[in-house]
Design an enzyme around this catalytic site. Structure first.
Site, PDB file in Angstrom:
ATOM      1  N   GLY A 124     -17.325  -8.834   7.828  1.00 40.52           N
ATOM      2  CA  GLY A 124     -16.194  -7.839   6.966  1.00 40.52           C
ATOM      3  C   GLY A 124     -16.151  -8.882   6.076  1.00 40.52           C
ATOM      4  N   ALA A 125     -15.842  -8.557   5.174  1.00 37.05           N
ATOM      5  CA  ALA A 125     -15.571  -9.142   3.574  1.00 37.05           C
ATOM      6  C   ALA A 125     -14.830  -8.489   2.517  1.00 37.05           C
ATOM      7  CB  ALA A 125     -17.082  -8.545   2.700  1.00 37.05           C
ATOM      8  N   GLY A 126     -13.856  -7.110   3.471  1.00 34.25           N
ATOM      9  CA  GLY A 126     -12.319  -7.359   2.842  1.00 34.25           C
ATOM     10  C   GLY A 126     -11.624  -8.139   3.053  1.00 34.25           C
TER      11      GLY A 126
ATOM     12  N   GLY B  72      -9.423  -9.101   4.782  1.00 32.55           N
ATOM     13  CA  GLY B  72      -9.568  -9.806   5.934  1.00 32.55           C
ATOM     14  C   GLY B  72     -10.216 -10.134   5.763  1.00 32.55           C
TER      15      GLY B  72
ATOM     16  N   CYS C 106      -2.953   5.294   8.624  1.00 30.24           N
ATOM     17  CA  CYS C 106      -2.918   4.901   7.520  1.00 30.24           C
ATOM     18  C   CYS C 106      -1.974   5.643   5.944  1.00 30.24           C
ATOM     19  CB  CYS C 106      -3.854   3.687   6.982  1.00 30.24           C
ATOM     20  SG  CYS C 106      -3.590   2.551   5.060  1.00 30.24           S
TER      21      CYS C 106
ATOM     22  N   GLY D 141      -1.642  -5.599   4.734  1.00 25.93           N
ATOM     23  CA  GLY D 141      -1.924  -6.643   4.425  1.00 25.93           C
ATOM     24  C   GLY D 141      -1.924  -7.878   4.118  1.00 25.93           C
TER      25      GLY D 141
ATOM     26  N   CYS E  39       5.413  -4.164   2.224  1.00 25.95           N
ATOM     27  CA  CYS E  39       3.477  -2.965   1.898  1.00 25.95           C
ATOM     28  C   CYS E  39       4.463  -2.456   0.162  1.00 25.95           C
ATOM     29  CB  CYS E  39       4.257  -1.750   2.655  1.00 25.95           C
ATOM     30  SG  CYS E  39       2.791  -0.104   2.231  1.00 25.95           S
TER      31      CYS E  39
ATOM     32  N   LYS F 265       3.176  -4.336  -7.455  1.00 30.22           N
ATOM     33  CA  LYS F 265       1.899  -3.256  -7.149  1.00 30.22           C
ATOM     34  C   LYS F 265       0.842  -3.938  -7.748  1.00 30.22           C
ATOM     35  CE  LYS F 265      -1.364  -1.406  -3.966  1.00 30.22           C
ATOM     36  NZ  LYS F 265      -0.968  -0.284  -4.048  1.00 30.22           N
TER      37      LYS F 265
END
Length: 424
Positions: A8-10, A12, A160, A321, A354, A389
């Site tokens: 996973g390359a997001g 996390g 979400c 996040g 958030c 943001k």
């Protein structure tokens, strides 16, 4: 030579792979496997869907960065995991053994749970991937040419909710700027028991804050909503009462509908025996480790977290996040402990920060920890959140480019206000 593989390359995956590479010995290989060669900054997808960003502004080609930091990389995904032999197969047929496997695979979007849902084979738009957001922008442009009703929300089982709020409030702001808001009625349709629930039982006074914002902007809402079906230009929705009984049936017309779907786990991960719950999410202990497969750890959306409370329509628990980064840091510290022959002792705080943009301003939610009861339970709104943001987007892209998970100044700035990633 030992090898730890991160899948996973997001948000996390990039956090954990950089932190592992920094802290493990150089002769311990840290490998990254992604679904493509690109990093996508998912939190910016609502902006992409409304023309505030382009696709190119929210993605990075990972190739030069993983090469620079000497991280072996495969961008074809994982097709099979054999936990018995500790071996996995990538999409291009290559096989790799691992000493530790860290899963940050994110969700599979389960549009199939509601007939007619989804941008590929249905009638609704999505902002869960950058390519979906690009398609949603095309529909938004059509709306500007042919104004009509808009539906935004989250289907039953969604976990979400923040992006749906960001999308609907930013959309409303932009329609006012276009001076066509009076021709476009907007309805928010959500599985949440009340506006501002967010799958978290609310944060601070989020219920009153979001209801006030919706009233002020003329946005109607339907809560405890269970979507039966989408047809061309029409949503068929049941509204349940607190007993879980159908109170009302709604036939809601739309020119544009953007709905967040229920999530499920990656198929390759869900196929590993005794690793996941029925929805394919990885079951972990307090150290983010699989109880049945000690070499496997997991962080982020792919982790199984039970709902906070029973609601008339099922809602999931979001993984924000900072909460994901607290999981990844705990994983790194626990792998280091195992490598040093020590017992694992690091737990994630699961603190949540958030930032939700609303076009001209935004809302900030701080829940320490994310699940109640909390030590800090705070909500605020203002133009500063919009600026924050934007800054967070630039800052995280900077971290990906510079091979760092938590720069020292970030650690001390957040620590100064009592926000930490881990606890022992």
């Amino acid at each position: 030579m030992k090898r730890t593989v991160v899948v996973g390359a997001g948000l996390g995956g990039m956090s954990v792979v950089y932190e592992l590479r920094e802290k493990l010995p150089k002769d311990h290989e840290v490998m990254l496997i992604g679904e493509s060669n690109e990093f996508h900054f998912i939190p910016s997808n609502p902006w992409v869907a409304l023309g505030e960003r382009t696709r190119d502004q929210v993605i990075l080609d990972l190739t030069p960065y993983v090469k620079k930091y000497k991280i072996p990389f495969n961008g074809t995904g994982v097709s099979h995991i054999d936990s018995t032999t500790q071996q996995l197969t990538t999409g291009d047929g290559q096989q790799y053994t691992y000493d530790y496997l860290v899963l940050c695979t994110g969700p599979r979007l389960a549009f199939e749970t509601v007939p007619g849902a989804g941008p590929e084979h249905g009638f609704t738009q999505s902002i869960c991937t950058v390519d979906h957001a690009v398609k949603a922008y095309e529909t938004y442009q059509q709306l500007l040419k042919n104004p009509g009703p808009v539906l935004v929300g989250a289907m039953q089982g969604a976990s979400c909710f923040g992006p749906a709020y960001e999308y609907v409030l930013t959309l409303e702001h932009l329609l006012r700027k276009q001076k066509i808001r009076d021709r476009i009625p907007i309805t928010f349709v959500t599985s949440e028991p009340y506006i501002g629930h967010m799958g978290l039982g609310g944060v601070g006074d989020s219920k009153a804050l979001m209801e006030h914002e919706f009233r002020d902007r003329g946005i109607k809402w339907v809560c405890n909503a269970r979507v039966k079906e989408f047809t061309d230009g029409m949503a068929h929705v049941e509204e349940l009462n607190r007993k879980g009984e159908v109170d009302f049936n709604h036939e809601l017309p739309f020119h544009l509908a953007m709905f967040l779907p229920s999530f499920k786990g990656s198929e390759a991960v869900a196929a590993v025996p005794d690793l996941c719950n029925p929805k394919g999410f990885v079951i972990t202990n307090e150290f983010q480790q699989s109880p049945q497969h000690p070499a496997i750890f997991a962080a982020g959306v792919c982790v199984a977290l039970p709902p906070l409370e029973q609601t008339p329509v099922p809602v999931g628990v979001p993984k924000t996040g900072f909460m994901i980064e607290s999981m990844t840091t705990a994983i790194v510290e626990n792998i280091l402990s195992l490598e040093q022959g020590e017992v694992m002792k690091t737990r994630p705080t699961l603190n949540a920060i958030c930032l939700a943009d609303m076009g001209d301003k935004g809302a900030a939610f701080v829940a320490l920890p994310q699940n109640p009861p909390r030590n800090v339970n705070w909500t605020s709104m203002g133009k500063w959140v919009h600026v924050a943001k934007v800054a967070f987007e630039k800052y995280f892209m900077y971290k990906v480019k510079h091979g760092t998970s938590e720069p020292i100044y970030e650690k001390y700035v957040l620590g100064a206000v009592g926000i930490h990633r881990t606890k022992e």
